[in-house]
Design an enzyme around this catalytic site. Sequence first.
Site, PDB file in Angstrom:
ATOM      1  N   CYS A   2       0.826  -1.203   0.000  1.00  0.00           N
ATOM      2  CA  CYS A   2       0.000   0.000   0.000  1.00  0.00           C
ATOM      3  C   CYS A   2       0.864   1.258   0.000  1.00  0.00           C
ATOM      4  O   CYS A   2       1.980   1.242   0.494  1.00  0.00           O
ATOM      5  CB  CYS A   2      -0.878   0.036   1.239  1.00  0.00           C
ATOM      6  SG  CYS A   2      -1.751  -1.472   1.567  1.00  0.00           S
ATOM      7  N   ARG A  27       4.250   0.805  -6.271  1.00  0.00           N
ATOM      8  CA  ARG A  27       4.317  -0.126  -5.140  1.00  0.00           C
ATOM      9  C   ARG A  27       3.332  -1.290  -5.312  1.00  0.00           C
ATOM     10  O   ARG A  27       3.438  -2.283  -4.624  1.00  0.00           O
ATOM     11  CB  ARG A  27       3.999   0.631  -3.846  1.00  0.00           C
ATOM     12  CG  ARG A  27       5.062   1.639  -3.475  1.00  0.00           C
ATOM     13  CD  ARG A  27       4.611   2.482  -2.308  1.00  0.00           C
ATOM     14  NE  ARG A  27       4.440   1.716  -1.105  1.00  0.00           N
ATOM     15  CZ  ARG A  27       5.340   1.606  -0.136  1.00  0.00           C
ATOM     16  NH1 ARG A  27       6.484   2.216  -0.243  1.00  0.00           N
ATOM     17  NH2 ARG A  27       5.101   0.893   0.947  1.00  0.00           N
ATOM     18  N   TRP A  74      -3.272  -2.390  -1.320  1.00  0.00           N
ATOM     19  CA  TRP A  74      -2.929  -3.729  -1.814  1.00  0.00           C
ATOM     20  C   TRP A  74      -3.569  -4.677  -0.817  1.00  0.00           C
ATOM     21  O   TRP A  74      -3.141  -4.757   0.341  1.00  0.00           O
ATOM     22  CB  TRP A  74      -1.406  -3.851  -1.856  1.00  0.00           C
ATOM     23  CG  TRP A  74      -0.885  -5.075  -2.516  1.00  0.00           C
ATOM     24  CD1 TRP A  74      -0.646  -5.238  -3.854  1.00  0.00           C
ATOM     25  CD2 TRP A  74      -0.494  -6.302  -1.890  1.00  0.00           C
ATOM     26  NE1 TRP A  74      -0.135  -6.495  -4.090  1.00  0.00           N
ATOM     27  CE2 TRP A  74      -0.030  -7.172  -2.904  1.00  0.00           C
ATOM     28  CE3 TRP A  74      -0.493  -6.768  -0.573  1.00  0.00           C
ATOM     29  CZ2 TRP A  74       0.428  -8.449  -2.643  1.00  0.00           C
ATOM     30  CZ3 TRP A  74      -0.037  -8.054  -0.316  1.00  0.00           C
ATOM     31  CH2 TRP A  74       0.417  -8.880  -1.344  1.00  0.00           C
ATOM     32  N   ASN A 100      -1.073   1.614   6.393  1.00  0.00           N
ATOM     33  CA  ASN A 100      -0.236   0.550   5.795  1.00  0.00           C
ATOM     34  C   ASN A 100       0.140  -0.404   6.909  1.00  0.00           C
ATOM     35  O   ASN A 100       0.449   0.039   8.015  1.00  0.00           O
ATOM     36  CB  ASN A 100       1.066   1.121   5.237  1.00  0.00           C
ATOM     37  CG  ASN A 100       0.877   1.737   3.874  1.00  0.00           C
ATOM     38  OD1 ASN A 100      -0.232   1.808   3.375  1.00  0.00           O
ATOM     39  ND2 ASN A 100       1.975   2.192   3.299  1.00  0.00           N
ATOM     40  N   GLY A 101       0.183  -1.695   6.600  1.00  0.00           N
ATOM     41  CA  GLY A 101       0.606  -2.672   7.603  1.00  0.00           C
ATOM     42  C   GLY A 101      -0.549  -3.587   7.977  1.00  0.00           C
ATOM     43  O   GLY A 101      -1.541  -3.688   7.241  1.00  0.00           O
ATOM     44  N   GLU A 455      17.605 -15.868 -11.440  1.00  0.00           N
ATOM     45  CA  GLU A 455      17.146 -14.483 -11.583  1.00  0.00           C
ATOM     46  C   GLU A 455      16.469 -14.288 -12.951  1.00  0.00           C
ATOM     47  O   GLU A 455      15.457 -13.593 -13.054  1.00  0.00           O
ATOM     48  CB  GLU A 455      18.339 -13.532 -11.394  1.00  0.00           C
ATOM     49  CG  GLU A 455      18.062 -12.061 -11.616  1.00  0.00           C
ATOM     50  CD  GLU A 455      16.991 -11.469 -10.707  1.00  0.00           C
ATOM     51  OE1 GLU A 455      16.536 -12.123  -9.770  1.00  0.00           O
ATOM     52  OE2 GLU A 455      16.583 -10.321 -10.993  1.00  0.00           O
ATOM     53  N   LYS A 459      12.636 -13.009 -13.375  1.00  0.00           N
ATOM     54  CA  LYS A 459      12.260 -11.828 -14.171  1.00  0.00           C
ATOM     55  C   LYS A 459      11.174 -12.207 -15.169  1.00  0.00           C
ATOM     56  O   LYS A 459      10.176 -11.505 -15.316  1.00  0.00           O
ATOM     57  CB  LYS A 459      13.460 -11.268 -14.952  1.00  0.00           C
ATOM     58  CG  LYS A 459      14.503 -10.526 -14.170  1.00  0.00           C
ATOM     59  CD  LYS A 459      14.083  -9.142 -13.707  1.00  0.00           C
ATOM     60  CE  LYS A 459      13.475  -9.166 -12.346  1.00  0.00           C
ATOM     61  NZ  LYS A 459      14.324  -9.124 -11.186  1.00  0.00           N
ATOM     62  N   GLU A 462       7.702 -13.145 -13.471  1.00  0.00           N
ATOM     63  CA  GLU A 462       6.951 -12.108 -12.751  1.00  0.00           C
ATOM     64  C   GLU A 462       6.319 -11.077 -13.675  1.00  0.00           C
ATOM     65  O   GLU A 462       5.287 -10.514 -13.342  1.00  0.00           O
ATOM     66  CB  GLU A 462       7.776 -11.456 -11.633  1.00  0.00           C
ATOM     67  CG  GLU A 462       8.967 -10.663 -12.040  1.00  0.00           C
ATOM     68  CD  GLU A 462       9.774 -10.170 -10.843  1.00  0.00           C
ATOM     69  OE1 GLU A 462       9.210  -9.958  -9.761  1.00  0.00           O
ATOM     70  OE2 GLU A 462      10.984  -9.973 -11.012  1.00  0.00           O
ATOM     71  N   HIS A 478      18.107 -35.438 -12.802  1.00  0.00           N
ATOM     72  CA  HIS A 478      17.572 -36.036 -11.572  1.00  0.00           C
ATOM     73  C   HIS A 478      16.067 -35.816 -11.452  1.00  0.00           C
ATOM     74  O   HIS A 478      15.502 -35.917 -10.376  1.00  0.00           O
ATOM     75  CB  HIS A 478      18.309 -35.466 -10.355  1.00  0.00           C
ATOM     76  CG  HIS A 478      19.777 -35.753 -10.399  1.00  0.00           C
ATOM     77  ND1 HIS A 478      20.298 -37.009 -10.252  1.00  0.00           N
ATOM     78  CD2 HIS A 478      20.836 -34.939 -10.647  1.00  0.00           C
ATOM     79  CE1 HIS A 478      21.611 -36.977 -10.381  1.00  0.00           C
ATOM     80  NE2 HIS A 478      21.967 -35.721 -10.627  1.00  0.00           N
ATOM     81  N   LYS A 572       6.150  -3.501  -4.750  1.00  0.00           N
ATOM     82  CA  LYS A 572       7.566  -3.143  -4.752  1.00  0.00           C
ATOM     83  C   LYS A 572       8.223  -3.388  -3.399  1.00  0.00           C
ATOM     84  O   LYS A 572       9.328  -3.883  -3.315  1.00  0.00           O
ATOM     85  CB  LYS A 572       7.713  -1.670  -5.155  1.00  0.00           C
ATOM     86  CG  LYS A 572       9.151  -1.186  -5.252  1.00  0.00           C
ATOM     87  CD  LYS A 572       9.838  -1.782  -6.445  1.00  0.00           C
ATOM     88  CE  LYS A 572      11.276  -1.366  -6.589  1.00  0.00           C
ATOM     89  NZ  LYS A 572      12.007  -2.287  -7.482  1.00  0.00           N
TER      90      LYS A 572
HETATM   91  C1  F6R Z   1      11.886  -9.186  -8.167  1.00  0.00           C
HETATM   92  C2  F6R Z   1      11.822  -8.356  -6.996  1.00  0.00           C
HETATM   93  C3  F6R Z   1      11.614  -9.021  -5.674  1.00  0.00           C
HETATM   94  C4  F6R Z   1      12.470  -8.334  -4.602  1.00  0.00           C
HETATM   95  C5  F6R Z   1      12.141  -8.895  -3.207  1.00  0.00           C
HETATM   96  C6  F6R Z   1      13.027  -8.289  -2.145  1.00  0.00           C
HETATM   97  O1  F6R Z   1      12.059  -8.432  -9.325  1.00  0.00           O
HETATM   98  O2  F6R Z   1      11.913  -7.163  -7.071  1.00  0.00           O
HETATM   99  O3  F6R Z   1      11.883 -10.379  -5.743  1.00  0.00           O
HETATM  100  O4  F6R Z   1      13.813  -8.540  -4.920  1.00  0.00           O
HETATM  101  O5  F6R Z   1      10.797  -8.628  -2.905  1.00  0.00           O
HETATM  102  O6  F6R Z   1      12.894  -6.908  -2.110  1.00  0.00           O
HETATM  103  P1  F6R Z   1      13.969  -6.008  -1.385  1.00  0.00           P
HETATM  104  O7  F6R Z   1      15.229  -6.075  -2.168  1.00  0.00           O
HETATM  105  O8  F6R Z   1      13.372  -4.635  -1.358  1.00  0.00           O
HETATM  106  O9  F6R Z   1      14.142  -6.575  -0.016  1.00  0.00           O
END
Ligand code: F6R
Length: 577
Positions: A2, A27, A74, A100-101, A455, A459, A462, A478, A572
Amino acid sequence: MCGIIGYIGNKDACELIIAGLKSLEYRGYDSAGIAVAHSGKLEIRKAEGKIDSLIGKKLFENVAGTGGIGHTRWATHGAPSDENAHPHFDCTKTVAIVHNGIIENYTELRDELKSQKHKFISETDTECIAHLLEGKKDLFAALKELHKKLKGSFAILAISAHDNALYAIRESSPLIIGIAKDELIFASDVPAVLAHTNKVVILEDGDIVKAQDGRYEIYNAHAKNGVERKVRTIDWTYDMAQKGGYAHFMLKEIHEQGIAVRNALKSDIRAAVEFVKNATEIEVVACGTSYHAGLVFQYIMKGLTHKKVSAYIASEYPYTNCSSQGTVAIAISQSGETADTLNAVKIAKANGAKIIAVTNVIGSSLDRLADATCLLYAGPEISVVATKTFIAQLTVLYRIAFECIGKKGGLEEVANVIEDVLTKESEYKKLAQEMKDEEHFFFIGRGIAYPIAMEAALKLKEITYKHAESYAAGELKHGPLSLISDGIPVIAIAPKDETFQKTVNNLEECMARKGKGIAVSEQEIPKARLIRMPAVEAIYAPMVYIVPMQMLAYYIAVANGKDPDRPRNLAKSVTVE
Ligand code: F6R
């Protein structure tokens, strides 16, 4: 997750709050709303949907007033809906709040309030806060009492119909005050205040604030004496948080990765290096992309120093019996607010470990918990998916590892190589066009290339919502090899190091089962399509080879009409466990 914004000043609050909410869209959210005070009344407008569509429906028209609050929600408690959207208000509609929270004891608070005949409109944990403030003449005093009642994490803004003031309270959820001339802007995140100011106060746990007439007063529920919070100058600008001519923030941020390396070279890592050199053991805790950076560090650090290094997914860390005196825990988090990572850090700290933070956000919760912080200096990362902060994290982590063995230089050149790779964008775009209709993808790698395979798969999944899996190349036979069938793309991250030939063998096993082999490498692999990488010292391959993978994910998402900056269901800054 949020987003929160609040404005008190002398301008049109509604317009500024909407602009602030738009800058917090990254976010992730499903509904939005505002409350503005005017002539002894609160005007509350809120609904499910994205801000542009709510503006299109004229939801925010004819709202006058110079003080107000806003929120992008959110969903956690209760589905996305008009009723569950914030702000929430009390039975008399004279107090409105955004939050938020998570309020952990909301069920008992709700039951208690219902028994006192309060009428609930939403299913949220948040609404009980508004009812708890109902009828309170002095909201500043009421928030001090409220703090004692609430359990959980919260950043709350409150506004009353009866005074021209804004109130805030923070516990385990980020909240800042932007300080501009005659106006104060509250926000959950720095980009939301950059249009007004780069001077901010970062609130701390237990802070309760009253803001009025361009001034603010802070009381802290945990402090025995008064509090002083310093006004910090943030070196981010409004322009940095704009698209700057790119179609999406993600593409802009991919292109900023050469600069991200150069800026991360400025990070002060001296204290961190001392801790690491003296550590008996090193633990790394992080989530998602940051965890992948931690895995790369684990490989290179073990290879270079033979120290005991273990990378943990932060949310799993509590179930391992870890940390003791002499351990150094490196917590990697671009936002510095990820609840799982903060929780792992608190456990490590309680067990006697020293904490090193690798974060992009000065004053973040992680920065404040750490014994030493290495800042990334990557500038604001607006796209939900991490790209340039990953490269910046790697830069800082490589520097720490190199300092331990006295290795100098090399990373400046990596910045140039990344920029060289970025000039091949049209090739990656073409490949993405060819692959846009594929539904399943496999990524494989060995050694330091394995976290890059992870990674790359993250990417892709997501932002395209396609099925992507990553495997240590040797693991395929395996089990997962049974999934390889006609035409399934298998992308091998294959730098020219001691793993190369074995990875090639594993790719060949896939192609023998009719998988479509694609190699990310500086060398041709028979029968496989090549994404050619420039020659680079093998240890730097993770920083260079991830770039075309980010581009591939980006262009496949765009080709499928998906918004790479705002992937569904994701946020985010993940501030709940
Ligand atoms: C993927 C992504 C997430 C963050 C994860 C940790 O693209 O952005 O997997 O890497 O939520 O976030 P931080 O780095 O803010 O702790």
